[in-house]
Design a protein around this motif. Structure first.
Motif, PDB file in Angstrom:
ATOM      1  N   TRP A  73       0.868  -1.189   0.000  1.00 42.33           N
ATOM      2  CA  TRP A  73       0.000   0.000   0.000  1.00 42.33           C
ATOM      3  C   TRP A  73       0.893   1.223   0.000  1.00 42.33           C
ATOM      4  CZ3 TRP A  73      -4.412   2.311  -0.773  1.00 42.33           C
ATOM      5  CH2 TRP A  73      -4.740   3.487  -0.093  1.00 42.33           C
ATOM      6  N   ASP A  74       0.727   2.085  -0.983  1.00 43.48           N
ATOM      7  CA  ASP A  74       1.552   3.289  -1.058  1.00 43.48           C
ATOM      8  C   ASP A  74       0.756   4.554  -0.759  1.00 43.48           C
ATOM      9  OD1 ASP A  74       0.047   3.698  -3.356  1.00 43.48           O
ATOM     10  OD2 ASP A  74       1.720   3.455  -4.743  1.00 43.48           O
ATOM     11  N   GLY A  75      -0.446   4.391  -0.248  1.00 41.23           N
ATOM     12  CA  GLY A  75      -1.311   5.525   0.029  1.00 41.23           C
ATOM     13  C   GLY A  75      -2.226   5.860  -1.138  1.00 41.23           C
ATOM     14  N   TRP A  76      -1.976   5.238  -2.280  1.00 38.22           N
ATOM     15  CA  TRP A  76      -2.772   5.481  -3.471  1.00 38.22           C
ATOM     16  C   TRP A  76      -3.291   4.179  -4.063  1.00 38.22           C
ATOM     17  CZ3 TRP A  76      -4.835   9.627  -5.721  1.00 38.22           C
ATOM     18  CH2 TRP A  76      -5.229   9.555  -7.061  1.00 38.22           C
ATOM     19  N   ARG A  77      -2.394   3.203  -4.196  1.00 37.91           N
ATOM     20  CA  ARG A  77      -2.765   1.931  -4.813  1.00 37.91           C
ATOM     21  C   ARG A  77      -2.539   0.767  -3.851  1.00 37.91           C
ATOM     22  NH1 ARG A  77      -4.034   3.512  -9.635  1.00 37.91           N
ATOM     23  NH2 ARG A  77      -2.650   4.523 -11.096  1.00 37.91           N
ATOM     24  N   CYS A  78      -3.382  -0.231  -4.027  1.00 34.35           N
ATOM     25  CA  CYS A  78      -3.252  -1.504  -3.311  1.00 34.35           C
ATOM     26  C   CYS A  78      -2.674  -2.499  -4.311  1.00 34.35           C
ATOM     27  CB  CYS A  78      -4.610  -1.995  -2.830  1.00 34.35           C
ATOM     28  SG  CYS A  78      -5.518  -0.829  -1.818  1.00 34.35           S
ATOM     29  N   SER A  79      -1.420  -2.873  -4.139  1.00 34.02           N
ATOM     30  CA  SER A  79      -0.727  -3.708  -5.118  1.00 34.02           C
ATOM     31  C   SER A  79      -0.443  -5.082  -4.544  1.00 34.02           C
ATOM     32  CB  SER A  79       0.584  -3.045  -5.539  1.00 34.02           C
ATOM     33  OG  SER A  79       0.321  -1.776  -6.110  1.00 34.02           O
ATOM     34  N   LEU A  80      -0.745  -6.094  -5.327  1.00 27.03           N
ATOM     35  CA  LEU A  80      -0.548  -7.485  -4.922  1.00 27.03           C
ATOM     36  C   LEU A  80       0.518  -8.128  -5.802  1.00 27.03           C
ATOM     37  CD1 LEU A  80      -4.335  -8.114  -4.640  1.00 27.03           C
ATOM     38  CD2 LEU A  80      -2.741  -8.394  -2.727  1.00 27.03           C
ATOM     39  N   TYR A  81       1.487  -8.767  -5.149  1.00 24.09           N
ATOM     40  CA  TYR A  81       2.575  -9.432  -5.838  1.00 24.09           C
ATOM     41  C   TYR A  81       2.893 -10.747  -5.121  1.00 24.09           C
ATOM     42  CZ  TYR A  81       3.528  -4.500  -7.006  1.00 24.09           C
ATOM     43  OH  TYR A  81       3.420  -3.188  -7.388  1.00 24.09           O
ATOM     44  N   ARG A  82       3.598 -11.606  -5.804  1.00 25.70           N
ATOM     45  CA  ARG A  82       4.206 -12.819  -5.233  1.00 25.70           C
ATOM     46  C   ARG A  82       3.205 -13.693  -4.478  1.00 25.70           C
ATOM     47  NH1 ARG A  82       7.594 -14.356  -8.125  1.00 25.70           N
ATOM     48  NH2 ARG A  82       9.512 -14.738  -7.029  1.00 25.70           N
ATOM     49  N   LEU A  83       1.969 -13.801  -5.020  1.00 24.17           N
ATOM     50  CA  LEU A  83       1.043 -14.800  -4.495  1.00 24.17           C
ATOM     51  C   LEU A  83       1.584 -16.156  -4.928  1.00 24.17           C
ATOM     52  CD1 LEU A  83      -1.625 -15.603  -3.113  1.00 24.17           C
ATOM     53  CD2 LEU A  83      -2.719 -15.406  -5.360  1.00 24.17           C
ATOM     54  N   ALA A  84       1.972 -16.941  -3.960  1.00 26.11           N
ATOM     55  CA  ALA A  84       2.553 -18.258  -4.251  1.00 26.11           C
ATOM     56  C   ALA A  84       2.113 -19.222  -3.174  1.00 26.11           C
ATOM     57  CB  ALA A  84       4.082 -18.171  -4.288  1.00 26.11           C
ATOM     58  N   VAL A  85       1.858 -20.465  -3.587  1.00 29.92           N
ATOM     59  CA  VAL A  85       1.455 -21.516  -2.660  1.00 29.92           C
ATOM     60  C   VAL A  85       2.315 -22.740  -2.933  1.00 29.92           C
ATOM     61  CG1 VAL A  85      -0.444 -23.043  -1.934  1.00 29.92           C
ATOM     62  CG2 VAL A  85      -0.911 -20.641  -2.504  1.00 29.92           C
ATOM     63  N   LEU A  86       2.779 -23.349  -1.860  1.00 32.44           N
ATOM     64  CA  LEU A  86       3.575 -24.570  -1.966  1.00 32.44           C
ATOM     65  C   LEU A  86       2.794 -25.593  -2.801  1.00 32.44           C
ATOM     66  CD1 LEU A  86       6.303 -25.526  -0.710  1.00 32.44           C
ATOM     67  CD2 LEU A  86       4.951 -26.612   1.074  1.00 32.44           C
ATOM     68  N   PRO A  87       3.422 -26.202  -3.805  1.00 31.52           N
ATOM     69  CA  PRO A  87       2.683 -27.123  -4.679  1.00 31.52           C
ATOM     70  C   PRO A  87       1.872 -28.189  -3.933  1.00 31.52           C
ATOM     71  CG  PRO A  87       4.820 -26.666  -5.635  1.00 31.52           C
ATOM     72  CD  PRO A  87       4.810 -26.011  -4.269  1.00 31.52           C
ATOM     73  N   SER A  88       2.406 -28.716  -2.853  1.00 27.43           N
ATOM     74  CA  SER A  88       1.688 -29.765  -2.111  1.00 27.43           C
ATOM     75  C   SER A  88       0.498 -29.232  -1.322  1.00 27.43           C
ATOM     76  CB  SER A  88       2.650 -30.491  -1.169  1.00 27.43           C
ATOM     77  OG  SER A  88       3.183 -29.578  -0.225  1.00 27.43           O
ATOM     78  N   HIS A  89       0.319 -27.908  -1.268  1.00 25.64           N
ATOM     79  CA  HIS A  89      -0.786 -27.310  -0.514  1.00 25.64           C
ATOM     80  C   HIS A  89      -1.758 -26.524  -1.402  1.00 25.64           C
ATOM     81  CE1 HIS A  89       1.732 -28.414   2.844  1.00 25.64           C
ATOM     82  NE2 HIS A  89       0.728 -28.137   3.633  1.00 25.64           N
ATOM     83  N   ARG A  90      -1.608 -26.663  -2.704  1.00 24.57           N
ATOM     84  CA  ARG A  90      -2.512 -25.951  -3.606  1.00 24.57           C
ATOM     85  C   ARG A  90      -3.893 -26.584  -3.583  1.00 24.57           C
ATOM     86  NH1 ARG A  90       2.078 -25.096  -8.225  1.00 24.57           N
ATOM     87  NH2 ARG A  90       3.141 -23.430  -7.090  1.00 24.57           N
ATOM     88  N   ARG A  91      -4.876 -25.762  -3.909  1.00 21.03           N
ATOM     89  CA  ARG A  91      -6.290 -26.168  -3.957  1.00 21.03           C
ATOM     90  C   ARG A  91      -6.822 -26.545  -2.579  1.00 21.03           C
ATOM     91  NH1 ARG A  91      -8.451 -25.560  -8.355  1.00 21.03           N
ATOM     92  NH2 ARG A  91     -10.174 -26.961  -7.981  1.00 21.03           N
ATOM     93  N   ARG A  92      -6.266 -25.870  -1.554  1.00 22.54           N
ATOM     94  CA  ARG A  92      -6.720 -26.076  -0.175  1.00 22.54           C
ATOM     95  C   ARG A  92      -7.125 -24.757   0.483  1.00 22.54           C
ATOM     96  NH1 ARG A  92      -2.340 -30.254   2.478  1.00 22.54           N
ATOM     97  NH2 ARG A  92      -2.326 -31.763   0.789  1.00 22.54           N
ATOM     98  N   GLY A  93      -7.333 -23.724  -0.299  1.00 21.87           N
ATOM     99  CA  GLY A  93      -7.801 -22.458   0.233  1.00 21.87           C
ATOM    100  C   GLY A  93      -6.719 -21.515   0.724  1.00 21.87           C
ATOM    101  N   VAL A  94      -5.452 -21.845   0.495  1.00 20.72           N
ATOM    102  CA  VAL A  94      -4.358 -21.003   0.991  1.00 20.72           C
ATOM    103  C   VAL A  94      -4.351 -19.645   0.278  1.00 20.72           C
ATOM    104  CG1 VAL A  94      -1.856 -20.787   1.258  1.00 20.72           C
ATOM    105  CG2 VAL A  94      -2.971 -22.994   1.675  1.00 20.72           C
ATOM    106  N   SER A  95      -4.411 -19.646  -1.051  1.00 19.08           N
ATOM    107  CA  SER A  95      -4.380 -18.364  -1.764  1.00 19.08           C
ATOM    108  C   SER A  95      -5.617 -17.541  -1.436  1.00 19.08           C
ATOM    109  CB  SER A  95      -4.231 -18.558  -3.273  1.00 19.08           C
ATOM    110  OG  SER A  95      -5.366 -19.180  -3.831  1.00 19.08           O
ATOM    111  N   ARG A  96      -6.755 -18.175  -1.303  1.00 20.92           N
ATOM    112  CA  ARG A  96      -7.976 -17.439  -0.958  1.00 20.92           C
ATOM    113  C   ARG A  96      -7.839 -16.780   0.417  1.00 20.92           C
ATOM    114  NH1 ARG A  96     -13.001 -17.825  -3.376  1.00 20.92           N
ATOM    115  NH2 ARG A  96     -12.191 -19.615  -4.505  1.00 20.92           N
ATOM    116  N   ALA A  97      -7.264 -17.507   1.379  1.00 18.52           N
ATOM    117  CA  ALA A  97      -7.070 -16.954   2.728  1.00 18.52           C
ATOM    118  C   ALA A  97      -6.063 -15.804   2.711  1.00 18.52           C
ATOM    119  CB  ALA A  97      -6.621 -18.056   3.688  1.00 18.52           C
TER     120      ALA A  97
END
Length: 149
Positions: A73-97
């Motif tokens: 957050w820079d006071g103007w924009r909300c920027s999202l980067y580096r969303l990553a989930v361990l391969p063995s934990h994908r499709r378990r709601g980690v990225s959604r959380a």
């Protein structure tokens, strides 16, 4: 800061990273993230944490790092980067959380819209972002200039 940003019944804990996490995060990104960034080094992550100590969110389960997202957050924009989930934990709601925690952070700071940087060729990521309610904005392109050489 050691505050939990979210605990779930399945044991997933989300918290901001600190300096002690830098090496672990870099190793995690080498295994779980798609692509690399010019800032994927100790100095880059340390600078992020110094500038915005609550921006790098970690998801842990039983002490194992299973996901990350940078919610800058820079006071103007909300920027999202580096969303990553361990391969063995994908499709378990980690990225959604992680994204829910990032969105709560942005809302509390007064942010109005989250912008995500997503590699064009990363089809798996496109599906995850779409499932979380994000969509590409075709009228914009990212323009960059290297400042390191």
């Amino acid at each position: 800061m050691d505050e939990d940003l979210g605990n779930r019944a399945d044991g997933l804990r989300i918290r901001p990273a600190d300096e002690r996490d830098i090496d672990r995060v870099l190793a995690f990104w080498r295994e779980a993230a798609e692509g690399t960034s010019v800032s994927d080094d100790g100095a880059g992550v340390a600078a992020l944490l110094a500038r915005d100590p609550e921006a790098l969110l970690l998801a842990e389960r039983d002490g194992v790092l299973v996901g990350t997202v940078i919610a800058g957050w820079d006071g103007w924009r909300c920027s999202l980067y580096r969303l990553a989930v361990l391969p063995s934990h994908r499709r378990r709601g980690v990225s959604r959380a992680l994204l829910a925690a990032a969105e709560r952070r942005f809302t509390a700071l007064g942010g109005r819209r989250g912008d995500a940087m997503v590699l064009d060729a990363n089809e798996r990521a496109h599906r995850a972002w779409e499932a979380a309610g994000y969509a590409p904005q075709p009228e914009w392109s990212r323009w960059v200039k290297s400042l390191t050489g």
